[in-house]
Design a protein around this motif. Structure first.
Motif, PDB file in Angstrom:
ATOM      1  N   SER A 285       4.212 -20.852  14.211  1.00 13.58           N
ATOM      2  CA  SER A 285       5.734 -20.790  14.250  1.00 13.58           C
ATOM      3  C   SER A 285       6.580 -20.815  12.914  1.00 13.58           C
ATOM      4  O   SER A 285       7.317 -19.902  12.844  1.00 13.58           O
ATOM      5  CB  SER A 285       6.543 -21.417  15.321  1.00 13.58           C
ATOM      6  OG  SER A 285       6.214 -22.875  15.216  1.00 13.58           O
ATOM      7  N   ALA A 286       6.234 -21.707  12.008  1.00 10.91           N
ATOM      8  CA  ALA A 286       6.786 -21.838  10.859  1.00 10.91           C
ATOM      9  C   ALA A 286       6.477 -20.554  10.015  1.00 10.91           C
ATOM     10  O   ALA A 286       7.322 -20.304   9.367  1.00 10.91           O
ATOM     11  CB  ALA A 286       6.343 -23.263  10.214  1.00 10.91           C
ATOM     12  N   THR A 287       5.498 -20.175   9.840  1.00 10.89           N
ATOM     13  CA  THR A 287       4.589 -19.178   9.097  1.00 10.89           C
ATOM     14  C   THR A 287       5.396 -17.759   9.565  1.00 10.89           C
ATOM     15  O   THR A 287       5.737 -16.988   8.770  1.00 10.89           O
ATOM     16  CB  THR A 287       3.335 -19.122   9.062  1.00 10.89           C
ATOM     17  OG1 THR A 287       2.804 -20.546   8.789  1.00 10.89           O
ATOM     18  CG2 THR A 287       2.781 -18.249   7.832  1.00 10.89           C
TER      19      THR A 287
ATOM     20  N   GLU B  74       3.230  -6.606  16.412  1.00  7.86           N
ATOM     21  CA  GLU B  74       2.891  -7.996  16.640  1.00  7.86           C
ATOM     22  C   GLU B  74       2.938  -8.630  15.293  1.00  7.86           C
ATOM     23  O   GLU B  74       1.730  -9.415  14.957  1.00  7.86           O
ATOM     24  CB  GLU B  74       1.732  -8.449  17.358  1.00  7.86           C
ATOM     25  CG  GLU B  74       1.899  -7.471  18.824  1.00  7.86           C
ATOM     26  CD  GLU B  74       2.896  -8.428  19.719  1.00  7.86           C
ATOM     27  OE1 GLU B  74       3.650  -9.295  19.448  1.00  7.86           O
ATOM     28  OE2 GLU B  74       2.946  -8.092  20.885  1.00  7.86           O
ATOM     29  N   PRO B  75       3.613  -8.648  14.104  1.00  4.05           N
ATOM     30  CA  PRO B  75       3.225  -9.129  12.867  1.00  4.05           C
ATOM     31  C   PRO B  75       3.242 -10.705  12.702  1.00  4.05           C
ATOM     32  O   PRO B  75       2.536 -11.151  11.681  1.00  4.05           O
ATOM     33  CB  PRO B  75       4.450  -8.504  11.824  1.00  4.05           C
ATOM     34  CG  PRO B  75       5.393  -8.341  13.069  1.00  4.05           C
ATOM     35  CD  PRO B  75       5.085  -7.922  14.298  1.00  4.05           C
ATOM     36  N   THR B  76       3.829 -11.351  13.589  1.00  7.82           N
ATOM     37  CA  THR B  76       3.473 -12.735  13.755  1.00  7.82           C
ATOM     38  C   THR B  76       2.558 -13.360  14.523  1.00  7.82           C
ATOM     39  O   THR B  76       2.423 -14.494  14.825  1.00  7.82           O
ATOM     40  CB  THR B  76       4.973 -13.700  14.021  1.00  7.82           C
ATOM     41  OG1 THR B  76       5.500 -13.185  15.135  1.00  7.82           O
ATOM     42  CG2 THR B  76       5.879 -12.958  12.891  1.00  7.82           C
ATOM     43  N   GLY B  77       1.928 -12.430  15.284  1.00  7.72           N
ATOM     44  CA  GLY B  77       1.183 -12.761  16.510  1.00  7.72           C
ATOM     45  C   GLY B  77      -0.062 -13.764  15.909  1.00  7.72           C
ATOM     46  O   GLY B  77      -0.634 -14.361  16.844  1.00  7.72           O
TER      47      GLY B  77
ATOM     48  N   THR C  41      -3.282  -8.375  12.445  1.00  8.52           N
ATOM     49  CA  THR C  41      -4.553  -8.693  11.879  1.00  8.52           C
ATOM     50  C   THR C  41      -4.575  -8.617  10.203  1.00  8.52           C
ATOM     51  O   THR C  41      -5.735  -8.581   9.679  1.00  8.52           O
ATOM     52  CB  THR C  41      -5.773  -7.942  12.513  1.00  8.52           C
ATOM     53  OG1 THR C  41      -5.555  -6.667  12.509  1.00  8.52           O
ATOM     54  CG2 THR C  41      -5.987  -8.505  13.706  1.00  8.52           C
ATOM     55  N   PHE C  42      -3.565  -8.120   9.756  1.00 10.71           N
ATOM     56  CA  PHE C  42      -3.405  -7.846   8.411  1.00 10.71           C
ATOM     57  C   PHE C  42      -3.834  -6.787   7.734  1.00 10.71           C
ATOM     58  O   PHE C  42      -3.486  -6.207   6.853  1.00 10.71           O
ATOM     59  CB  PHE C  42      -4.019  -9.327   7.517  1.00 10.71           C
ATOM     60  CG  PHE C  42      -3.427 -10.739   8.076  1.00 10.71           C
ATOM     61  CD1 PHE C  42      -2.058 -10.934   8.767  1.00 10.71           C
ATOM     62  CD2 PHE C  42      -4.451 -11.607   8.171  1.00 10.71           C
ATOM     63  CE1 PHE C  42      -1.818 -12.110   9.184  1.00 10.71           C
ATOM     64  CE2 PHE C  42      -4.034 -12.667   8.783  1.00 10.71           C
ATOM     65  CZ  PHE C  42      -2.748 -13.008   9.311  1.00 10.71           C
TER      66      PHE C  42
END
Length: 237
Positions: A182-184, A175-178, A99-100
């Motif tokens: 997909s591209a980001t 979960e840094p890409t959660g 969640t940054f």
């Protein structure tokens, strides 16, 4: 990967129990043993409820185990007082969350400076390093933008720069890409590979994605609060 390298993370017989002494007492982790070596890129994989988030909280010194010992970069974290843990977290661990967790109404630059402020680093040095880190993650042109002016991928890149602020012993990515498409997510994972390869960072990736885990050097599977397997990933030589 271990060779002559030293363990940065050493977990021995880690047990975590909640509601101790109550009828609903619940043991989540059942004696975890784990070493992560300096410069390794390790994935911890597990489904929801596997105990991986509880384990992450202990590795991140956000919580203490009920039983067992935890050494981080040569420091006995289980013996540290709560007041010491906060300072150790700031210096030794860089967090990247799904969640940054950026501070709103504050520029990307100031967000990256914040951990250095807590670490007592002077203003000029803080700003110089923050600019350098934002350049490293390709965000130098957006350093004066606030989080609400950034895309998800841009926010995560700022968060990675912030995690690197105090040159931590370990980057802990949960979960840094959660929350990304997909591209980001690919851009963010490539950035972790860059930090690992070019900066020699020790990275612990917490994920439910076997696909992302396969990119790491070692994959640790956790299920029902126990480590149930360990295999080499695609990065392993």
């Amino acid at each position: 990967m271990s060779g002559e390298k030293k363990p940065i993370i050493q977990l021995r017989d880690i047990v975590k129990t909640f509601y101790i002494g109550q009828p609903n007492e619940l043991e989540i982790l059942h004696g975890i043993d784990l070493d992560v070596y300096e410069g390794e890129f390790v994935a911890i994989v597990g489904e929801s409820g596997s105990g991986k988030s509880t384990l992450m909280n202990i590795v991140g010194a956000l919580d203490k185990p009920t039983q067992g010992s935890y050494w981080l970069d040569g420091i006995d974290m289980t013996a540290a007082k709560d007041s010491e843990l906060s300072a150790l977290r700031c210096r030794k661990i860089g967090f990247v969350f799904q969640t940054f967790n950026l501070i709103g109404r504050t520029s990307a630059l100031k967000n990256v400076e914040l951990p250095m402020l807590y670490n007592g680093i002077g203003a000029a040095k803080r700003t110089a390093r923050a600019k350098e880190l934002l350049e490293l993650v390709g965000m130098e042109k957006r350093m004066n933008h606030q989080p609400n002016e950034l895309s998800g991928g841009q926010k995560q890149r700022v968060a990675i720069a912030r995690a690197m602020a105090n040159d931590p012993a370990v980057l802990l990515a949960d979960e840094p890409t959660g929350a990304l498409d997909s591209a980001t997510g690919r851009v963010v994972m490539d950035l972790f590979h860059k930090l690992h390869k070019e900066q020699g960072k020790t990275i612990l990736l917490i994920t439910h994605s076997r696909e992302l885990a396969a990119e790491c050097e070692r994959i640790i599977t956790i299920r029902d609060g126990c480590i149930t397997g360990e295999v080499k990933g695609g990065m392993a030589q």
